[in-house]
Design a protein around this motif. Structure first.
Motif, mmCIF file in Angstrom:
data_model
loop_
_atom_site.group_PDB
_atom_site.id
_atom_site.type_symbol
_atom_site.label_atom_id
_atom_site.label_comp_id
_atom_site.label_asym_id
_atom_site.label_seq_id
_atom_site.Cartn_x
_atom_site.Cartn_y
_atom_site.Cartn_z
ATOM 1 N N CYS A 74 -2.815 3.147 -22.912
ATOM 2 C CA CYS A 74 -2.999 4.182 -21.890
ATOM 3 C C CYS A 74 -3.330 3.585 -20.515
ATOM 4 O O CYS A 74 -4.064 4.173 -19.734
ATOM 5 N N SER A 75 -2.759 2.435 -20.223
ATOM 6 C CA SER A 75 -3.073 1.756 -18.965
ATOM 7 C C SER A 75 -2.603 2.529 -17.733
ATOM 8 O O SER A 75 -3.132 2.334 -16.646
ATOM 9 N N LYS A 76 -1.626 3.419 -17.895
ATOM 10 C CA LYS A 76 -1.129 4.206 -16.766
ATOM 11 C C LYS A 76 -1.776 5.588 -16.717
ATOM 12 O O LYS A 76 -1.424 6.403 -15.871
ATOM 13 N N CYS A 77 -2.706 5.841 -17.638
ATOM 14 C CA CYS A 77 -3.384 7.139 -17.691
ATOM 15 C C CYS A 77 -4.500 7.211 -16.660
ATOM 16 O O CYS A 77 -5.149 6.210 -16.361
ATOM 17 N N THR A 78 -4.744 8.418 -16.170
ATOM 18 C CA THR A 78 -5.930 8.643 -15.351
ATOM 19 C C THR A 78 -7.129 8.679 -16.297
ATOM 20 O O THR A 78 -6.969 8.794 -17.523
ATOM 21 N N GLU A 79 -8.323 8.591 -15.762
ATOM 22 C CA GLU A 79 -9.521 8.665 -16.607
ATOM 23 C C GLU A 79 -9.574 9.992 -17.363
ATOM 24 O O GLU A 79 -9.956 10.036 -18.531
ATOM 25 N N LYS A 80 -9.193 11.054 -16.712
ATOM 26 C CA LYS A 80 -9.194 12.363 -17.360
ATOM 27 C C LYS A 80 -8.201 12.380 -18.520
ATOM 28 O O LYS A 80 -8.475 12.964 -19.576
ATOM 29 N N GLN A 81 -7.045 11.736 -18.357
ATOM 30 C CA GLN A 81 -6.057 11.672 -19.432
ATOM 31 C C GLN A 81 -6.579 10.840 -20.602
ATOM 32 O O GLN A 81 -6.364 11.192 -21.758
ATOM 33 N N SER A 112 0.826 -1.204 0.000
ATOM 34 C CA SER A 112 0.000 0.000 0.000
ATOM 35 C C SER A 112 0.865 1.262 0.000
ATOM 36 O O SER A 112 0.402 2.329 -0.371
ATOM 37 N N ALA A 113 2.117 1.121 0.391
ATOM 38 C CA ALA A 113 3.009 2.275 0.394
ATOM 39 C C ALA A 113 3.646 2.519 -0.972
ATOM 40 O O ALA A 113 4.164 3.585 -1.232
ATOM 41 N N LEU A 114 3.611 1.512 -1.863
ATOM 42 C CA LEU A 114 4.190 1.682 -3.186
ATOM 43 C C LEU A 114 3.352 2.663 -3.996
ATOM 44 O O LEU A 114 2.128 2.657 -3.929
ATOM 45 N N PRO A 115 4.005 3.503 -4.812
ATOM 46 C CA PRO A 115 3.239 4.428 -5.634
ATOM 47 C C PRO A 115 2.466 3.667 -6.703
ATOM 48 O O PRO A 115 2.909 2.632 -7.177
ATOM 49 N N GLN A 116 1.310 4.188 -7.060
ATOM 50 C CA GLN A 116 0.531 3.569 -8.113
ATOM 51 C C GLN A 116 1.274 3.713 -9.426
ATOM 52 O O GLN A 116 1.971 4.686 -9.654
ATOM 53 N N ASN A 117 1.105 2.781 -10.297
ATOM 54 C CA ASN A 117 1.776 2.790 -11.583
ATOM 55 C C ASN A 117 0.957 3.627 -12.575
ATOM 56 O O ASN A 117 0.396 3.098 -13.525
ATOM 57 N N LYS A 118 0.878 4.912 -12.305
ATOM 58 C CA LYS A 118 0.122 5.853 -13.136
ATOM 59 C C LYS A 118 1.013 7.029 -13.507
ATOM 60 O O LYS A 118 1.968 7.347 -12.812
ATOM 61 N N TYR A 119 0.672 7.673 -14.615
ATOM 62 C CA TYR A 119 1.363 8.911 -14.974
ATOM 63 C C TYR A 119 0.922 10.005 -13.999
ATOM 64 O O TYR A 119 -0.158 9.924 -13.407
#
Length: 122
Positions: A73-80, A15-22
């Motif tokens: 775009c698997s690392k994109c946010t929904e807005k991206q 849970s401390a690892l950063p999410q794999n997102k841009y």
């Protein structure tokens, strides 16, 4: 007891690892303003094509564009993801020459752009 302690440690670490997102740092950019004003849009396109200077958000986009295409775009946010579709639609409909150049640079084998163009039509 040892197993429970190790399990708790693993859960805490994961849970401390950063999410794999841009980064979402630039998600609040006004795309309507940029897409509606060629004077703002063209420098972004030229940045992507390595034909001009880049703003910080342009540099960020250019850094991730190939990876985003390859991973759908698997690392994109929904807005991206939504913004990507809007930008592609605008470029395909209103800036055909720039769209052609961007496709040639980032998708020379036409593996990804066809999929995005079909999604946008639907």
């Amino acid at each position: 007891m040892k197993s429970v302690t190790i399990l708790c440690l693993l859960v805490a670490l994961s849970s401390a690892l950063p999410q794999n997102k841009y980064t979402d740092r630039y998600d609040n950019i006004d795309l309507d303003e940029i897409l509606g004003n060629r004077r703002l849009l063209v420098p972004y396109v030229k940045c992507m094509l390595d034909q001009g200077p880049c703003t910080p958000e342009g540099k960020e986009l250019r850094t991730h564009i190939a990876d985003a295409l390859e991973t759908d775009c698997s690392k994109c946010t929904e807005k991206q993801k939504d913004g990507t579709k809007r930008v592609i639609k605008h470029l395909a409909d209103h800036e055909a020459e720039y769209w052609k150049q961007l496709r040639a640079k980032y998708d020379p084998e036409n593996r990804y752009s066809k999929k995005y163009e079909e999604e946008i039509k639907n």
